[in-house]
Write an enzyme that holds these catalytic residues in place. Structure first.
Site, mmCIF file in Angstrom:
data_model
loop_
_atom_site.group_PDB
_atom_site.id
_atom_site.type_symbol
_atom_site.label_atom_id
_atom_site.label_comp_id
_atom_site.label_asym_id
_atom_site.label_seq_id
_atom_site.Cartn_x
_atom_site.Cartn_y
_atom_site.Cartn_z
ATOM 1 N N CYS A 110 0.904 -1.365 0.291
ATOM 2 C CA CYS A 110 -0.319 -0.068 -0.143
ATOM 3 C C CYS A 110 1.178 1.294 -0.013
ATOM 4 O O CYS A 110 0.145 2.271 -0.518
ATOM 5 C CB CYS A 110 -1.293 0.216 1.098
ATOM 6 S SG CYS A 110 -1.777 -1.089 0.909
ATOM 7 N N HIS A 257 -3.937 7.174 2.160
ATOM 8 C CA HIS A 257 -3.842 5.956 1.195
ATOM 9 C C HIS A 257 -5.110 5.228 1.624
ATOM 10 O O HIS A 257 -5.174 5.473 3.078
ATOM 11 C CB HIS A 257 -2.944 4.535 1.750
ATOM 12 C CG HIS A 257 -3.331 3.862 1.643
ATOM 13 N ND1 HIS A 257 -3.880 3.218 0.655
ATOM 14 C CD2 HIS A 257 -3.677 2.333 2.333
ATOM 15 C CE1 HIS A 257 -3.566 1.980 0.579
ATOM 16 N NE2 HIS A 257 -3.775 1.274 1.604
ATOM 17 N N ASN A 287 -9.796 -0.727 -0.949
ATOM 18 C CA ASN A 287 -8.468 -0.694 -1.016
ATOM 19 C C ASN A 287 -7.809 -1.212 -1.764
ATOM 20 O O ASN A 287 -7.326 -2.344 -2.601
ATOM 21 C CB ASN A 287 -7.657 -1.210 1.142
ATOM 22 C CG ASN A 287 -6.271 -1.325 0.642
ATOM 23 O OD1 ASN A 287 -5.553 -0.814 0.050
ATOM 24 N ND2 ASN A 287 -6.251 -1.504 1.858
#
Ligand code: UT7
Length: 339
Positions: A110, A257, A287
């Site tokens: 990520c 994020h 996500n």
């Protein structure tokens, strides 16, 4: 000298999966997913689409946004490559008609977009490349056990891309200060145990033993990760701000994020960034790992909320553990909706 953002693009696969869709096969509810994560729906790959296809689409749009048809290097950040070997970036470069340019993948889950920006900036700073196409692309839902209610609702697929060129540090679009970090002692909080050199299949030449099916899928310890995410992103974002000599009040947009809306809001609150300056699109995409931050920037730029001259603070956290933050003054570039 600096690396300057000159184009952006994003792409989502067409198939949308709502929380209610998931609740038909999983012991979960729309209410649980929305209140615990902020996610309403996510896009997933289907009909043969994979990471390379998403990367090519996002890359095409970023090149169009930049108004260029050639670059010196292609970097793809992904934790869901087409295959273990080779990297997907050379194939993406070839499919984009970029000939025999330098091309490689980078794996930082990520935080891949932040690590990739720093890497692309480094290629430019070293004189290795004048221009770089950098893409965050993920078909990560293929690595998530769709029968596991603790992970299946959280992730989505997509790709976001930027084009960077050599320029001056005081130009709009110039990448500013960075902070990057990691803590490998906590690697097991978010991991896919099998598929690499340590755990091969039972048929592997050296016979490393039978691999339980679950080991091929993502394992996540959500609670401790949540705590780490808030602490690390806050600390990292503060460090980047300090290095850039920006005050929190200078930040027009906090683009964090999109792992969980509560994480993004908690980091913003810790830092004192007001809600109206916090960029959010997790409700639509979930996500998307390395694609998360560029998709978010593309969304806000495409609808005119993110404008030339505005100051943006980027921050991300994920498996590794790894994290990163950077400052950026938004340039005058075109962005189109992801479709
Ligand atoms: O991308 C960067 C890395 N990833 C992250 O940073 C993720 C960080 N973690 C999180 O975002 C959150 O921890 C989650 C969204 C993953 C989970 O939220 P939570 O508030 O931490 O829930 P929990 O794991 O503590 O579970 C609470 C309850 C449990 O039931 P009991 O033990 O209280 O009876 C779970 O079994 O919710 C249950 N649960 C669910 N219920 C309905 C877990 N998943 C679900 C589900 N639907 N999908």
């Amino acid at each position: 000298m600096a690396a300057v953002l000159m184009g952006i693009g994003g792409f989502l696969p067409p198939k949308a999966v709502t929380n209610d869709d998931l609740a038909r096969t999983l012991d979960t509810t729309d209410d649980w997913i929305r209140t615990r994560t902020g996610i309403r729906e996510r896009r997933v790959v289907a009909d043969g689409l994979s990471t390379g296809d998403l990367a090519v689409e996002a890359g095409t749009r970023a090149l169009r946004s930049a108004g260029v048809s050639a670059v010196d290097a292609v970097v793809v950040a992904t934790t869901s490559p087409e295959r273990l070997c080779p990297a997907v970036a050379p194939e993406v470069a070839s499919r984009l008609g970029l000939d025999t340019v330098a091309a490689f993948d980078l794996t930082s889950a990520c935080s891949g977009f932040l690590y990739g920006l720093a890497t692309a900036g480094g290629l430019i700073a070293s004189g290795t490349a004048e221009t770089v196409l950098f893409i965050g692309a993920e078909a990560f839902t293929t690595l998530v056990n769709q029968r596991d209610r603790t992970t299946a609702p959280i992730f989505g697929d997509g790709a976001g891309a930027v084009v960077l060129r050599r320029g001056e540090a005081d130009e709009p679009g110039a990448l500013g200060a960075f902070d990057l970090g990691s803590d490998g002692a906590l690697a097991d909080l978010l991991a896919i145990p099998a598929g690499g050199a340590r755990q091969r299949s039972a048929e592997g030449g050296l016979g490393h033993g039978t691999v339980p099916t679950d080991d091929w899928y993502l394992r996540m310890q959500g609670r401790p990760l949540y705590t780490q995410a808030v602490e690390r992103m806050t600390q990292s974002a503060r460090t980047a701000l300090k290095r850039a000599a920006w005050a929190v009040a200078d930040v027009d947009w906090f683009a964090g994020h999109q792992a969980n809306i509560r994480i993004v809001q908690a980091v913003a609150e810790e830092m004192g960034v007001p809600d109206e300056r916090v960029a959010v699109n997790i409700d639509q995409v979930g996500n998307t790992l390395a694609a998360s931050v560029p998709l978010l920037l593309n969304d806000y730029a495409a609808r005119g909320d993110l404008r030339a001259g505005q100051r943006v603070l980027l921050s991300a956290f994920g498996a590794g553990l790894s994290w990163g933050s950077a400052t950026l003054t938004w340039p005058d570039i075109k962005a189109e909706p992801v479709g």
